[in-house]
Design an enzyme around this catalytic site. Structure first.
Site, PDB file in Angstrom:
ATOM      1  N   GLU A   9       2.718  -8.071  -1.769  1.00 28.88           N
ATOM      2  CA  GLU A   9       1.495  -8.723  -1.292  1.00 28.88           C
ATOM      3  C   GLU A   9       1.466 -10.212  -1.621  1.00 28.88           C
ATOM      4  OE1 GLU A   9       1.557  -5.784  -2.858  1.00 28.88           O
ATOM      5  OE2 GLU A   9       0.130  -4.389  -1.930  1.00 28.88           O
ATOM      6  N   GLU A  23       1.566   1.879  -3.521  1.00 29.65           N
ATOM      7  CA  GLU A  23       0.310   2.310  -4.158  1.00 29.65           C
ATOM      8  C   GLU A  23      -0.031   3.756  -3.788  1.00 29.65           C
ATOM      9  OE1 GLU A  23      -1.627  -1.274  -2.554  1.00 29.65           O
ATOM     10  OE2 GLU A  23      -2.428  -1.545  -4.572  1.00 29.65           O
ATOM     11  N   GLY A  66       0.811  -1.213   0.000  1.00 24.59           N
ATOM     12  CA  GLY A  66       0.000   0.000   0.000  1.00 24.59           C
ATOM     13  C   GLY A  66       0.845   1.263   0.000  1.00 24.59           C
TER      14      GLY A  66
HETATM   15  C1  HXC Z   1       2.198  -4.050  10.105  1.00 21.50           C
HETATM   16  C2  HXC Z   1       4.463  -3.765   9.951  1.00 21.50           C
HETATM   17  C3  HXC Z   1       4.364  -3.691   8.539  1.00 21.50           C
HETATM   18  C4  HXC Z   1       3.070  -3.791   7.950  1.00 21.50           C
HETATM   19  C5  HXC Z   1       6.446  -3.487   9.103  1.00 21.50           C
HETATM   20  N1  HXC Z   1       5.759  -3.630  10.246  1.00 21.50           N
HETATM   21  N2  HXC Z   1       5.632  -3.519   8.045  1.00 21.50           N
HETATM   22  N3  HXC Z   1       3.375  -3.933  10.715  1.00 21.50           N
HETATM   23  N4  HXC Z   1       2.033  -3.980   8.772  1.00 21.50           N
HETATM   24  N5  HXC Z   1       2.889  -3.701   6.628  1.00 21.50           N
HETATM   25  C6  HXC Z   1       6.285  -3.646  11.619  1.00 21.50           C
HETATM   26  C7  HXC Z   1       6.914  -4.981  11.963  1.00 21.50           C
HETATM   27  O1  HXC Z   1       5.931  -5.910  12.369  1.00 21.50           O
HETATM   28  C8  HXC Z   1       7.838  -4.584  13.094  1.00 21.50           C
HETATM   29  O2  HXC Z   1       7.088  -4.427  14.297  1.00 21.50           O
HETATM   30  C9  HXC Z   1       8.316  -3.207  12.668  1.00 21.50           C
HETATM   31  O3  HXC Z   1       7.348  -2.715  11.745  1.00 21.50           O
HETATM   32  C10 HXC Z   1       9.668  -3.252  11.974  1.00 21.50           C
HETATM   33  O4  HXC Z   1       9.624  -4.229  10.943  1.00 21.50           O
HETATM   34  P1  HXC Z   1      10.759  -5.364  10.770  1.00 21.50           P
HETATM   35  O5  HXC Z   1      10.229  -6.379   9.835  1.00 21.50           O
HETATM   36  O6  HXC Z   1      11.218  -5.833  12.099  1.00 21.50           O
HETATM   37  O7  HXC Z   1      11.941  -4.512  10.114  1.00 21.50           O
HETATM   38  P2  HXC Z   1      12.930  -4.924   8.923  1.00 21.50           P
HETATM   39  O8  HXC Z   1      13.506  -6.279   9.184  1.00 21.50           O
HETATM   40  O9  HXC Z   1      13.866  -3.768   8.775  1.00 21.50           O
HETATM   41  O10 HXC Z   1      12.023  -5.035   7.614  1.00 21.50           O
HETATM   42  C11 HXC Z   1      11.317  -3.904   7.138  1.00 21.50           C
HETATM   43  C12 HXC Z   1      10.318  -4.373   6.029  1.00 21.50           C
HETATM   44  C13 HXC Z   1       9.436  -5.516   6.603  1.00 21.50           C
HETATM   45  C14 HXC Z   1      11.070  -4.868   4.810  1.00 21.50           C
HETATM   46  C15 HXC Z   1       9.488  -3.136   5.657  1.00 21.50           C
HETATM   47  O11 HXC Z   1       8.864  -5.066   7.849  1.00 21.50           O
HETATM   48  C16 HXC Z   1       8.330  -5.954   5.695  1.00 21.50           C
HETATM   49  O12 HXC Z   1       8.528  -6.719   4.753  1.00 21.50           O
HETATM   50  N6  HXC Z   1       7.096  -5.471   5.976  1.00 21.50           N
HETATM   51  C17 HXC Z   1       5.895  -5.910   5.294  1.00 21.50           C
HETATM   52  C18 HXC Z   1       5.831  -5.312   3.912  1.00 21.50           C
HETATM   53  C19 HXC Z   1       4.576  -5.809   3.176  1.00 21.50           C
HETATM   54  O13 HXC Z   1       4.356  -7.011   3.031  1.00 21.50           O
HETATM   55  N7  HXC Z   1       3.738  -4.871   2.741  1.00 21.50           N
HETATM   56  C20 HXC Z   1       2.490  -5.177   2.083  1.00 21.50           C
HETATM   57  C21 HXC Z   1       1.376  -5.225   3.088  1.00 21.50           C
HETATM   58  S1  HXC Z   1      -0.137  -5.670   2.295  1.00 21.50           S
HETATM   59  P3  HXC Z   1       7.509  -5.175  15.640  1.00 21.50           P
HETATM   60  O14 HXC Z   1       6.404  -4.799  16.601  1.00 21.50           O
HETATM   61  O15 HXC Z   1       7.610  -6.614  15.326  1.00 21.50           O
HETATM   62  O16 HXC Z   1       8.851  -4.552  15.993  1.00 21.50           O
HETATM   63  C22 HXC Z   1      -0.656  -4.265   1.576  1.00 21.50           C
HETATM   64  C23 HXC Z   1      -1.949  -4.395   0.821  1.00 21.50           C
HETATM   65  C24 HXC Z   1      -2.437  -3.040   0.382  1.00 21.50           C
HETATM   66  O17 HXC Z   1      -0.065  -3.257   1.653  1.00 21.50           O
HETATM   67  C25 HXC Z   1      -3.868  -3.137   0.001  1.00 21.50           C
HETATM   68  C26 HXC Z   1      -4.522  -1.792  -0.127  1.00 21.50           C
HETATM   69  C27 HXC Z   1      -4.719  -1.046   1.115  1.00 21.50           C
END
Ligand code: HXC
Length: 259
Positions: A133, A113, A110
Protein backbone atom coordinates in the site's frame (compact mmCIF):
# COMPACT_ATOMS: atom_id res chain seq x y z
CA UNK A 1 -26.66 -23.89 -3.11
CA UNK A 2 -26.61 -20.12 -3.81
CA UNK A 3 -24.85 -19.18 -7.04
CA UNK A 4 -22.30 -16.39 -6.93
CA UNK A 5 -20.66 -14.24 -9.59
CA UNK A 6 -17.23 -13.60 -8.12
CA UNK A 7 -16.54 -16.71 -6.06
CA UNK A 8 -16.99 -20.47 -6.34
CA UNK A 9 -18.33 -22.48 -3.44
CA UNK A 10 -18.10 -26.23 -2.89
CA UNK A 11 -17.81 -28.94 -0.25
CA UNK A 12 -14.76 -30.97 -1.34
CA UNK A 13 -14.65 -33.25 1.72
CA UNK A 14 -16.92 -34.23 4.59
CA UNK A 15 -17.45 -31.23 6.86
CA UNK A 16 -15.37 -28.87 4.72
CA UNK A 17 -16.70 -25.71 3.04
CA UNK A 18 -14.44 -24.32 0.31
CA UNK A 19 -14.63 -20.79 -1.11
CA UNK A 20 -12.53 -19.91 -4.15
CA UNK A 21 -12.01 -16.26 -5.12
CA UNK A 22 -12.73 -16.34 -8.84
CA UNK A 23 -11.76 -13.10 -10.60
CA UNK A 24 -8.48 -14.19 -12.20
CA UNK A 25 -8.57 -11.34 -14.79
CA UNK A 26 -8.04 -8.77 -12.05
CA UNK A 27 -5.86 -11.00 -9.88
CA UNK A 28 -8.80 -11.46 -7.51
CA UNK A 29 -8.89 -7.75 -6.70
CA UNK A 30 -11.15 -7.54 -3.67
CA UNK A 31 -14.04 -5.43 -4.95
CA UNK A 32 -17.02 -4.57 -2.76
CA UNK A 33 -19.29 -7.09 -4.55
CA UNK A 34 -16.66 -9.86 -4.25
CA UNK A 35 -16.19 -9.18 -0.53
CA UNK A 36 -19.96 -9.15 -0.07
CA UNK A 37 -20.25 -12.57 -1.68
CA UNK A 38 -17.27 -13.91 0.25
CA UNK A 39 -18.70 -12.88 3.60
CA UNK A 40 -22.15 -14.28 2.68
CA UNK A 41 -20.63 -17.63 1.68
CA UNK A 42 -18.53 -17.88 4.83
CA UNK A 43 -21.50 -16.94 7.02
CA UNK A 44 -23.64 -19.56 5.26
CA UNK A 45 -21.01 -22.26 5.94
CA UNK A 46 -20.68 -21.03 9.53
CA UNK A 47 -24.41 -21.55 10.00
CA UNK A 48 -24.46 -24.95 8.24
CA UNK A 49 -24.56 -27.85 10.73
CA UNK A 50 -22.81 -30.13 8.23
CA UNK A 51 -19.72 -27.90 7.99
CA UNK A 52 -16.99 -27.98 10.61
CA UNK A 53 -14.17 -26.04 8.98
CA UNK A 54 -13.77 -23.68 6.02
CA UNK A 55 -11.03 -23.19 3.44
CA UNK A 56 -10.57 -19.91 1.57
CA UNK A 57 -8.43 -19.92 -1.54
CA UNK A 58 -7.76 -18.12 -4.81
CA UNK A 59 -6.14 -19.69 -7.86
CA UNK A 60 -2.68 -21.29 -7.96
CA UNK A 61 -1.39 -18.03 -9.52
CA UNK A 62 -2.91 -15.52 -7.14
CA UNK A 63 -4.64 -15.56 -3.78
CA UNK A 64 -5.61 -11.88 -4.04
CA UNK A 65 -3.72 -8.77 -5.18
CA UNK A 66 -5.50 -6.51 -2.71
CA UNK A 67 -8.42 -4.15 -2.63
CA UNK A 68 -9.55 -2.99 -6.09
CA UNK A 69 -7.42 0.05 -6.84
CA UNK A 70 -9.76 1.20 -9.63
CA UNK A 71 -12.73 1.08 -7.30
CA UNK A 72 -11.11 3.20 -4.59
CA UNK A 73 -8.79 5.54 -6.57
CA UNK A 74 -11.23 8.48 -6.56
CA UNK A 75 -12.95 7.73 -3.25
CA UNK A 76 -13.45 10.32 -0.53
CA UNK A 77 -13.32 9.46 3.16
CA UNK A 78 -17.06 10.14 3.40
CA UNK A 79 -17.83 7.66 0.62
CA UNK A 80 -15.61 5.04 2.24
CA UNK A 81 -17.44 5.52 5.52
CA UNK A 82 -20.87 5.52 3.88
CA UNK A 83 -20.12 2.31 1.97
CA UNK A 84 -18.63 0.78 5.14
CA UNK A 85 -15.60 -0.03 3.01
CA UNK A 86 -13.49 -2.41 5.13
CA UNK A 87 -16.09 -2.55 7.95
CA UNK A 88 -17.68 -5.58 6.33
CA UNK A 89 -14.33 -7.39 6.71
CA UNK A 90 -15.03 -7.42 10.45
CA UNK A 91 -17.58 -10.18 9.82
CA UNK A 92 -14.63 -12.55 9.44
CA UNK A 93 -13.97 -12.11 13.14
CA UNK A 94 -17.47 -13.23 14.07
CA UNK A 95 -17.19 -16.66 12.42
CA UNK A 96 -17.26 -19.38 15.05
CA UNK A 97 -15.82 -22.16 12.90
CA UNK A 98 -12.17 -22.14 11.82
CA UNK A 99 -11.14 -20.75 8.43
CA UNK A 100 -7.94 -21.94 6.74
CA UNK A 101 -6.45 -19.76 4.00
CA UNK A 102 -4.84 -21.78 1.19
CA UNK A 103 -2.50 -19.24 -0.38
CA UNK A 104 -0.63 -19.59 -3.67
CA UNK A 105 0.97 -16.78 -5.65
CA UNK A 106 0.34 -13.18 -4.67
CA UNK A 107 -1.23 -12.32 -1.32
CA UNK A 108 -0.75 -8.56 -1.47
CA UNK A 109 -2.33 -5.67 0.41
CA UNK A 110 -5.88 -6.61 1.30
CA UNK A 111 -5.06 -10.12 0.03
CA UNK A 112 -2.37 -10.50 2.67
CA UNK A 113 -4.74 -9.02 5.25
CA UNK A 114 -7.46 -11.46 4.24
CA UNK A 115 -5.09 -14.40 4.75
CA UNK A 116 -3.94 -12.98 8.09
CA UNK A 117 -7.55 -12.67 9.23
CA UNK A 118 -8.00 -16.43 8.76
CA UNK A 119 -7.15 -18.82 11.58
CA UNK A 120 -4.40 -20.74 9.79
CA UNK A 121 -2.54 -20.45 6.50
CA UNK A 122 -1.32 -23.26 4.24
CA UNK A 123 0.91 -21.76 1.56
CA UNK A 124 2.21 -23.04 -1.74
CA UNK A 125 5.91 -22.67 -2.50
CA UNK A 126 5.03 -19.79 -4.84
CA UNK A 127 3.20 -17.70 -2.24
CA UNK A 128 4.30 -14.07 -1.79
CA UNK A 129 3.04 -12.06 1.17
CA UNK A 130 3.29 -8.28 1.18
CA UNK A 131 1.71 -4.94 2.06
CA UNK A 132 2.51 -2.74 -0.95
CA UNK A 133 0.00 0.00 0.00
CA UNK A 134 2.91 2.35 0.69
CA UNK A 135 3.52 2.42 -3.10
CA UNK A 136 0.00 3.86 -3.48
CA UNK A 137 0.49 6.55 -0.84
CA UNK A 138 -1.62 4.76 1.78
CA UNK A 139 -1.26 2.12 4.47
CA UNK A 140 -2.93 -1.24 5.14
CA UNK A 141 -6.53 -0.73 6.27
CA UNK A 142 -7.90 -4.19 7.02
CA UNK A 143 -5.62 -5.26 9.84
CA UNK A 144 -2.20 -5.56 8.18
CA UNK A 145 -0.29 -3.31 10.58
CA UNK A 146 -1.94 -4.86 13.63
CA UNK A 147 -1.87 -8.54 12.69
CA UNK A 148 1.64 -8.48 11.20
CA UNK A 149 3.03 -6.80 14.33
CA UNK A 150 1.41 -9.51 16.41
CA UNK A 151 2.43 -12.34 14.06
CA UNK A 152 5.91 -11.62 12.70
CA UNK A 153 6.92 -8.97 15.25
CA UNK A 154 7.43 -5.22 15.10
CA UNK A 155 10.70 -5.11 13.17
CA UNK A 156 9.52 -7.11 10.17
CA UNK A 157 6.02 -5.60 10.27
CA UNK A 158 7.64 -2.16 9.99
CA UNK A 159 9.72 -3.23 7.01
CA UNK A 160 6.72 -4.80 5.27
CA UNK A 161 4.38 -1.83 5.81
CA UNK A 162 6.89 1.01 5.42
CA UNK A 163 9.06 -0.37 2.64
CA UNK A 164 7.08 -3.07 0.79
CA UNK A 165 9.27 -5.93 2.00
CA UNK A 166 7.69 -9.08 0.61
CA UNK A 167 7.98 -12.53 2.14
CA UNK A 168 8.46 -15.74 0.23
CA UNK A 169 6.59 -18.81 1.42
CA UNK A 170 9.74 -20.13 3.09
CA UNK A 171 10.27 -16.81 4.92
CA UNK A 172 6.62 -16.68 5.93
CA UNK A 173 6.97 -20.16 7.44
CA UNK A 174 10.19 -19.18 9.24
CA UNK A 175 8.55 -16.07 10.73
CA UNK A 176 5.42 -17.92 11.88
CA UNK A 177 2.98 -16.37 9.44
CA UNK A 178 2.02 -19.67 7.83
CA UNK A 179 1.44 -23.13 9.28
CA UNK A 180 3.07 -25.06 6.47
CA UNK A 181 4.31 -24.82 2.91
CA UNK A 182 3.47 -27.38 0.22
CA UNK A 183 4.16 -27.73 -3.51
CA UNK A 184 1.80 -25.77 -5.73
CA UNK A 185 0.32 -29.06 -6.98
CA UNK A 186 -0.82 -30.09 -3.50
CA UNK A 187 -1.22 -27.02 -1.22
CA UNK A 188 -5.00 -26.93 -1.68
CA UNK A 189 -5.37 -30.65 -1.02
CA UNK A 190 -3.27 -30.22 2.13
CA UNK A 191 -5.45 -27.36 3.32
CA UNK A 192 -8.60 -29.38 2.62
CA UNK A 193 -7.13 -32.42 4.42
CA UNK A 194 -6.27 -30.26 7.44
CA UNK A 195 -9.78 -28.78 7.39
CA UNK A 196 -11.30 -32.28 7.16
CA UNK A 197 -9.31 -33.43 10.20
CA UNK A 198 -10.51 -30.43 12.21
CA UNK A 199 -14.09 -30.88 10.96
CA UNK A 200 -14.04 -34.47 12.28
CA UNK A 201 -13.27 -33.30 15.83
CA UNK A 202 -15.65 -32.40 18.66
CA UNK A 203 -17.29 -29.29 17.17
CA UNK A 204 -17.95 -27.31 20.34
CA UNK A 205 -14.42 -27.92 21.63
CA UNK A 206 -13.01 -26.74 18.27
CA UNK A 207 -15.07 -23.54 18.44
CA UNK A 208 -14.10 -22.76 22.00
CA UNK A 209 -10.44 -23.55 21.30
CA UNK A 210 -10.53 -21.02 18.44
CA UNK A 211 -12.19 -18.46 20.68
CA UNK A 212 -9.65 -19.00 23.45
CA UNK A 213 -6.60 -18.74 21.19
CA UNK A 214 -8.00 -15.54 19.65
CA UNK A 215 -8.58 -14.15 23.12
CA UNK A 216 -4.82 -14.47 23.77
CA UNK A 217 -4.35 -11.60 21.33
CA UNK A 218 -6.95 -9.40 23.01
CA UNK A 219 -6.26 -9.64 26.73
CA UNK A 220 -3.53 -9.54 29.36
CA UNK A 221 -2.38 -13.04 30.44
CA UNK A 222 -4.40 -13.04 33.67
CA UNK A 223 -7.68 -12.32 31.92
CA UNK A 224 -6.86 -14.75 29.12
CA UNK A 225 -6.11 -17.57 31.55
CA UNK A 226 -9.38 -16.95 33.41
CA UNK A 227 -11.26 -16.88 30.09
CA UNK A 228 -9.70 -20.17 29.00
CA UNK A 229 -10.46 -21.78 32.35
CA UNK A 230 -14.13 -20.84 32.14
CA UNK A 231 -14.44 -22.24 28.61
CA UNK A 232 -12.76 -25.43 29.84
CA UNK A 233 -15.33 -25.71 32.65
CA UNK A 234 -18.17 -24.98 30.22
CA UNK A 235 -17.19 -27.90 27.99
CA UNK A 236 -18.00 -30.28 30.87
CA UNK A 237 -21.65 -29.48 30.14
CA UNK A 238 -21.34 -31.16 26.72
CA UNK A 239 -22.10 -34.74 25.75
CA UNK A 240 -18.91 -34.74 23.72
CA UNK A 241 -16.78 -34.25 26.84
CA UNK A 242 -18.42 -37.28 28.46
CA UNK A 243 -18.06 -39.26 25.23
CA UNK A 244 -14.44 -38.23 24.64
CA UNK A 245 -13.28 -39.19 28.11
CA UNK A 246 -15.36 -42.40 28.17
CA UNK A 247 -13.94 -43.43 24.79
CA UNK A 248 -10.40 -42.91 26.07
CA UNK A 249 -11.06 -44.99 29.17
CA UNK A 250 -12.79 -47.71 27.15
CA UNK A 251 -9.95 -47.73 24.61
CA UNK A 252 -12.21 -46.95 21.62
CA UNK A 253 -12.71 -44.14 19.13
CA UNK A 254 -15.09 -41.36 20.25
CA UNK A 255 -18.29 -40.60 18.32
CA UNK A 256 -18.96 -36.87 18.47
CA UNK A 257 -22.55 -35.63 18.55
CA UNK A 258 -21.79 -31.94 18.60
CA UNK A 259 -23.83 -31.58 21.78
C1 HXC B 1 -7.26 -3.61 -9.30
C2 HXC B 1 -5.66 -5.02 -10.12
C3 HXC B 1 -5.08 -5.13 -8.83
C4 HXC B 1 -5.70 -4.42 -7.76
C5 HXC B 1 -3.93 -6.34 -10.22
N1 HXC B 1 -4.92 -5.79 -10.93
N2 HXC B 1 -4.00 -5.96 -8.94
N3 HXC B 1 -6.75 -4.27 -10.34
N4 HXC B 1 -6.77 -3.67 -8.05
N5 HXC B 1 -5.23 -4.49 -6.51
C6 HXC B 1 -5.20 -5.95 -12.37
C7 HXC B 1 -4.27 -5.11 -13.22
O1 HXC B 1 -4.74 -3.78 -13.32
C8 HXC B 1 -4.33 -5.85 -14.54
O2 HXC B 1 -5.54 -5.52 -15.22
C9 HXC B 1 -4.43 -7.30 -14.10
O3 HXC B 1 -4.93 -7.29 -12.77
C10 HXC B 1 -3.08 -8.00 -14.11
O4 HXC B 1 -2.15 -7.21 -13.39
P1 HXC B 1 -0.69 -6.84 -13.98
O5 HXC B 1 -0.14 -5.76 -13.13
O6 HXC B 1 -0.78 -6.58 -15.44
O7 HXC B 1 0.09 -8.21 -13.76
P2 HXC B 1 1.59 -8.45 -13.25
O8 HXC B 1 2.53 -7.57 -14.01
O9 HXC B 1 1.79 -9.93 -13.31
O10 HXC B 1 1.61 -7.97 -11.73
C11 HXC B 1 0.79 -8.61 -10.77
C12 HXC B 1 0.82 -7.77 -9.45
C13 HXC B 1 0.44 -6.30 -9.79
C14 HXC B 1 2.20 -7.81 -8.83
C15 HXC B 1 -0.20 -8.43 -8.51
O11 HXC B 1 -0.80 -6.31 -10.53
C16 HXC B 1 0.28 -5.42 -8.59
O12 HXC B 1 1.25 -4.93 -8.01
N6 HXC B 1 -0.99 -5.18 -8.18
C17 HXC B 1 -1.33 -4.23 -7.14
C18 HXC B 1 -0.99 -4.80 -5.79
C19 HXC B 1 -1.31 -3.78 -4.68
O13 HXC B 1 -0.83 -2.65 -4.70
N7 HXC B 1 -2.16 -4.18 -3.74
C20 HXC B 1 -2.61 -3.32 -2.67
C21 HXC B 1 -3.89 -2.64 -3.06
S1 HXC B 1 -4.40 -1.54 -1.78
P3 HXC B 1 -5.53 -5.01 -16.73
O14 HXC B 1 -6.99 -4.70 -16.99
O15 HXC B 1 -4.62 -3.85 -16.79
O16 HXC B 1 -5.02 -6.20 -17.51
C22 HXC B 1 -5.10 -2.52 -0.64
C23 HXC B 1 -5.61 -1.79 0.57
C24 HXC B 1 -6.40 -2.73 1.45
O17 HXC B 1 -5.18 -3.68 -0.77
C25 HXC B 1 -7.22 -1.94 2.40
C26 HXC B 1 -8.28 -2.76 3.08
C27 HXC B 1 -9.38 -3.22 2.23
Amino acid sequence: MTTYEHILVETPAAGVGLVRLNEPRTFNALTGPLMHELMSALEAFDADEAIGCMVLTGTPKVFAAGADIKEMAQATPVELMQKAFIARWEKLRTLRKPVIAAVSGYALGGGCELALACDMIVASETAVFGQPEINLGVIPGAGGTQRLARTVGKALAMEMCLNDRRLTAAEAERFGLVNRVAPVESYLDEAIALAAQIAARAPLAVRLAKEAVNMALETPLNAGLAYERNLFYALFATKDQKEGMAAFLEKRQPHWSGE
